[in-house]
Each structure stands twice: as structure tokens, then as C-alpha cells.
Design a protein around this motif. Sequence first.
Motif, mmCIF file in Angstrom:
data_model
loop_
_atom_site.group_PDB
_atom_site.id
_atom_site.type_symbol
_atom_site.label_atom_id
_atom_site.label_comp_id
_atom_site.label_asym_id
_atom_site.label_seq_id
_atom_site.Cartn_x
_atom_site.Cartn_y
_atom_site.Cartn_z
ATOM 1 N N ALA A 1 53.440 42.725 48.121
ATOM 2 C CA ALA A 1 53.516 41.271 48.333
ATOM 3 C C ALA A 1 53.678 40.974 49.827
ATOM 4 C CB ALA A 1 54.649 40.653 47.523
ATOM 5 N N GLY A 2 52.808 41.609 50.602
ATOM 6 C CA GLY A 2 52.845 41.435 52.048
ATOM 7 C C GLY A 2 52.164 40.148 52.487
ATOM 8 N N ASP A 3 51.917 40.077 53.770
ATOM 9 C CA ASP A 3 51.320 38.895 54.386
ATOM 10 C C ASP A 3 49.897 38.672 53.853
ATOM 11 O OD1 ASP A 3 50.897 36.767 56.111
ATOM 12 O OD2 ASP A 3 50.296 38.063 57.778
ATOM 13 N N ALA A 4 49.637 37.466 53.398
ATOM 14 C CA ALA A 4 48.313 37.139 52.853
ATOM 15 C C ALA A 4 47.251 37.156 53.947
ATOM 16 C CB ALA A 4 48.355 35.781 52.173
ATOM 17 N N ASN A 5 47.613 36.771 55.161
ATOM 18 C CA ASN A 5 46.648 36.790 56.263
ATOM 19 C C ASN A 5 46.198 38.218 56.569
ATOM 20 O OD1 ASN A 5 46.585 34.024 56.667
ATOM 21 N ND2 ASN A 5 48.303 34.078 58.097
ATOM 22 N N PHE A 6 47.146 39.159 56.495
ATOM 23 C CA PHE A 6 46.806 40.559 56.740
ATOM 24 C C PHE A 6 45.855 41.074 55.660
ATOM 25 C CE2 PHE A 6 47.666 45.138 56.321
ATOM 26 C CZ PHE A 6 47.294 45.544 57.597
ATOM 27 N N SER A 7 46.124 40.722 54.406
ATOM 28 C CA SER A 7 45.237 41.127 53.312
ATOM 29 C C SER A 7 43.837 40.560 53.510
ATOM 30 C CB SER A 7 45.798 40.664 51.971
ATOM 31 O OG SER A 7 46.951 41.379 51.639
#
Length: 64
Positions: free
Chosen positions: A30-36
Motif C-alpha cells: 500500500a505504497g505511494d500511488a504516484n510511484f506505482s
Amino acid sequence: MTTAFNILAVIVMLAVVAVLFVGLRNMMKAGDANFSNKMMQLRVFLQFIAIVILVIVVYLSRQG
């Protein structure tokens, strides 16, 4: 020349797999959505490069 393209194709395909796993790991944590999103964009770009290299390899192998 074809051997160099074959090696380059394998390297790019391994990079695609690595970026895919980094993106999946980020999603599972559940990390950063921008990174994904950036990882997905990079994966698509690397897949495009891999396809271009494979087309060149097939073209060159049929020439000789």
C-alpha cells in the motif's frame, strides 16, 4: 550483430520483470500511488523497447 541484439533483448526483458515486481511490491505494501503509476509507465516503455528490439532481431535474422 544479431547476438548483441539478442543479449540486449534479454536485458530489456529482465528490466521489464524487475520493474513489474517493484511495482507489485509497492502495491502490496500500500505504497505511494504516484510511484506505482511511474513504475507502470516505465514498464510499458520498456516493453515497447523490448518489442522494437525483437522486431529488429527477427528482421536481421531473415536477411542473412
